[in-house]
Design a protein around this motif. Structure first.
Motif, mmCIF file in Angstrom:
data_model
loop_
_atom_site.group_PDB
_atom_site.id
_atom_site.type_symbol
_atom_site.label_atom_id
_atom_site.label_comp_id
_atom_site.label_asym_id
_atom_site.label_seq_id
_atom_site.Cartn_x
_atom_site.Cartn_y
_atom_site.Cartn_z
ATOM 1 N N ALA A 56 26.709 42.695 34.378
ATOM 2 C CA ALA A 56 27.356 41.509 34.940
ATOM 3 C C ALA A 56 28.455 41.918 35.919
ATOM 4 O O ALA A 56 28.935 43.060 35.921
ATOM 5 C CB ALA A 56 27.935 40.648 33.830
ATOM 6 N N ASP A 57 28.854 40.974 36.775
ATOM 7 C CA ASP A 57 29.912 41.259 37.742
ATOM 8 C C ASP A 57 31.061 40.264 37.573
ATOM 9 O O ASP A 57 31.044 39.414 36.674
ATOM 10 C CB ASP A 57 29.368 41.242 39.169
ATOM 11 C CG ASP A 57 28.736 39.904 39.560
ATOM 12 O OD1 ASP A 57 29.164 38.856 39.031
ATOM 13 O OD2 ASP A 57 27.813 39.902 40.398
ATOM 14 N N ALA A 58 32.051 40.390 38.451
ATOM 15 C CA ALA A 58 33.241 39.552 38.335
ATOM 16 C C ALA A 58 32.916 38.073 38.498
ATOM 17 O O ALA A 58 33.542 37.217 37.852
ATOM 18 C CB ALA A 58 34.279 39.980 39.365
ATOM 19 N N LEU A 59 31.932 37.736 39.337
ATOM 20 C CA LEU A 59 31.560 36.332 39.485
ATOM 21 C C LEU A 59 30.991 35.769 38.191
ATOM 22 O O LEU A 59 31.268 34.627 37.817
ATOM 23 C CB LEU A 59 30.552 36.170 40.624
ATOM 24 C CG LEU A 59 31.140 36.040 42.026
ATOM 25 C CD1 LEU A 59 30.030 36.048 43.068
ATOM 26 C CD2 LEU A 59 31.988 34.784 42.163
ATOM 27 N N ALA A 138 35.442 32.025 45.501
ATOM 28 C CA ALA A 138 34.986 31.595 46.827
ATOM 29 C C ALA A 138 34.944 32.769 47.791
ATOM 30 O O ALA A 138 34.017 32.895 48.602
ATOM 31 C CB ALA A 138 35.894 30.487 47.362
ATOM 32 N N TRP A 139 35.933 33.650 47.717
ATOM 33 C CA TRP A 139 35.943 34.822 48.602
ATOM 34 C C TRP A 139 34.873 35.817 48.188
ATOM 35 O O TRP A 139 34.171 36.379 49.035
ATOM 36 C CB TRP A 139 37.318 35.479 48.586
ATOM 37 C CG TRP A 139 37.462 36.571 49.616
ATOM 38 C CD1 TRP A 139 37.851 36.435 50.913
ATOM 39 C CD2 TRP A 139 37.197 37.965 49.425
ATOM 40 N NE1 TRP A 139 37.852 37.653 51.554
ATOM 41 C CE2 TRP A 139 37.454 38.616 50.659
ATOM 42 C CE3 TRP A 139 36.776 38.722 48.335
ATOM 43 C CZ2 TRP A 139 37.308 39.990 50.832
ATOM 44 C CZ3 TRP A 139 36.619 40.099 48.505
ATOM 45 C CH2 TRP A 139 36.878 40.719 49.747
ATOM 46 N N LEU A 140 34.735 36.048 46.889
ATOM 47 C CA LEU A 140 33.743 37.009 46.415
ATOM 48 C C LEU A 140 32.326 36.597 46.795
ATOM 49 O O LEU A 140 31.488 37.437 47.137
ATOM 50 C CB LEU A 140 33.855 37.174 44.894
ATOM 51 C CG LEU A 140 35.138 37.830 44.376
ATOM 52 C CD1 LEU A 140 35.151 37.826 42.844
ATOM 53 C CD2 LEU A 140 35.279 39.257 44.902
ATOM 54 N N ARG A 145 29.283 42.409 48.794
ATOM 55 C CA ARG A 145 29.428 43.864 48.633
ATOM 56 C C ARG A 145 30.736 44.243 47.971
ATOM 57 O O ARG A 145 30.904 45.382 47.533
ATOM 58 C CB ARG A 145 29.322 44.546 50.004
ATOM 59 C CG ARG A 145 27.938 44.459 50.642
ATOM 60 C CD ARG A 145 27.877 45.260 51.923
ATOM 61 N NE ARG A 145 26.553 45.200 52.532
ATOM 62 C CZ ARG A 145 26.223 45.828 53.652
ATOM 63 N NH1 ARG A 145 27.129 46.560 54.290
ATOM 64 N NH2 ARG A 145 24.995 45.715 54.141
ATOM 65 N N HIS A 146 31.668 43.303 47.917
ATOM 66 C CA HIS A 146 32.973 43.590 47.326
ATOM 67 C C HIS A 146 33.116 43.011 45.915
ATOM 68 O O HIS A 146 34.210 43.045 45.353
ATOM 69 C CB HIS A 146 34.078 43.035 48.224
ATOM 70 C CG HIS A 146 34.158 43.684 49.565
ATOM 71 N ND1 HIS A 146 34.818 44.874 49.778
ATOM 72 C CD2 HIS A 146 33.625 43.328 50.769
ATOM 73 C CE1 HIS A 146 34.705 45.218 51.057
ATOM 74 N NE2 HIS A 146 33.986 44.295 51.673
ATOM 75 N N VAL A 147 32.022 42.480 45.362
ATOM 76 C CA VAL A 147 32.090 41.925 44.005
ATOM 77 C C VAL A 147 32.013 43.074 43.011
ATOM 78 O O VAL A 147 30.990 43.759 42.926
ATOM 79 C CB VAL A 147 30.947 40.926 43.754
ATOM 80 C CG1 VAL A 147 31.041 40.373 42.335
ATOM 81 C CG2 VAL A 147 30.998 39.790 44.766
ATOM 82 N N PRO A 148 33.062 43.325 42.239
ATOM 83 C CA PRO A 148 33.030 44.462 41.312
ATOM 84 C C PRO A 148 32.220 44.165 40.056
ATOM 85 O O PRO A 148 32.169 43.022 39.585
ATOM 86 C CB PRO A 148 34.509 44.660 40.966
ATOM 87 C CG PRO A 148 35.118 43.301 41.129
ATOM 88 C CD PRO A 148 34.363 42.634 42.241
#
Length: 275
Positions: A56-59, A138-140, A145-148
């Motif tokens: 899973a990622d931060a989103l 919203a930014w992620l 590519r910047h979603v950790p």
């Protein structure tokens, strides 16, 4: 859910329009971070985050949070599992400050030495860290590519929008009330003239962790807007290797501190699994 529908059906274009238009996600009647997330919701959020798979990622994590409460998206943050070895540490900063303060005392610059000791005391209070950069959904969504991945994160959270800005001057650390239209000119006007006299440059550290150079003398004067929680770090009026290192390292360290005082944090990854 707002984030669920955006991620599943809106696509990058609609998410981008959301950012450009400045539209905020609909707020729910939930307590602000300053009032504290109720204990039952804290437990529910922690349990939901602990069930996220390793891939899973931060989103995905924010989706779990948004299902239970409404963060202040503009002051969200994530925390890493490992310290960045390239970032200065508080003990190293305190040691270098001590070296510059010792030299200042030897040169009878007692007010500078006292001011740097105030910097040391403030550093001692800034224990919680975060990864600099934007973390709101919203930014992620517009920067995939910047979603950790949560495997590289130890936690996430958000802060109540602070009501202050800080000035780190040779005289010490001054916290001033933020107000609409606040900028670096107004901050300097509110400071004692002696605290910034003969200084040429500073750095503005934004709540997002951005570091912006700033000219503060008559010959290089600039003015920058200040968001709540911004910190303005003035370059030290000392020409030594320790002072030169501090001029660069202090803003970088402050960029890794939480964007406010009144914050809530929830563990992620292995930290959540063992919480």
């Amino acid at each position: 859910m707002v984030l669920t529908s955006l991620r599943r059906t809106a696509g990058p274009f609609v998410a981008l329009m959301l950012v450009i238009a400045g539209t905020s996600l609909p707020a729910r009647a939930q307590p602000s971070p300053g009032q504290g997330v109720p204990p039952d919701r804290q437990r529910a959020i922690a349990q939901a985050l602990a069930t996220l798979p390793a891939e899973a990622d931060a989103l995905d994590a924010w989706l779990q949070v948004e299902a239970l409460t409404e963060p202040d998206w503009s002051y969200t943050f994530v925390q890493g599992t490992q310290a960045n070895s390239s970032m200065p540490s508080a003990p190293r900063l305190i040691a270098e400050l001590d070296a510059v303060a010792t030299l200042a005392r030897a040169r009878s610059r007692t007010s500078l030495a006292a001011g740097l000791h105030r910097w040391q005391a403030q550093l001692d209070a800034l224990t919680a860290s975060r990864l600099p950069g934007r973390a709101e959904p919203a930014w992620l969504m517009t920067h995939p590519r910047h979603v950790p991945r949560i495997a590289g994160l130890s936690g996430l959270g958000w802060c109540r929008v602070p009501d202050w800005v800080e000035a780190w001057t040779p005289a010490g650390v001054a916290r001033l009330a933020w107000h609409p239209g606040m900028n670096t000119d107004r901050l300097m006007a509110a400071l004692p003239a002696a605290s910034t006299r003969y200084l040429d440059r500073a750095h503005v550290v934004t709540p997002l962790g951005e570091i912006l150079p700033l000219g503060v003398a008559a010959w290089n004067h600039e003015s920058l807007p200040l968001a709540p929680g911004s910190r303005v770090v003035f370059l030290l009026p000392v020409e030594t290797p320790s002072a030169a290192w501090l001029d660069s390292a202090m803003p970088r360290f402050l960029s890794t501190r939480l964007p406010g005082d009144d914050c809530v944090t929830f563990p992620l990854g292995s930290a959540a699994a063992h919480d």
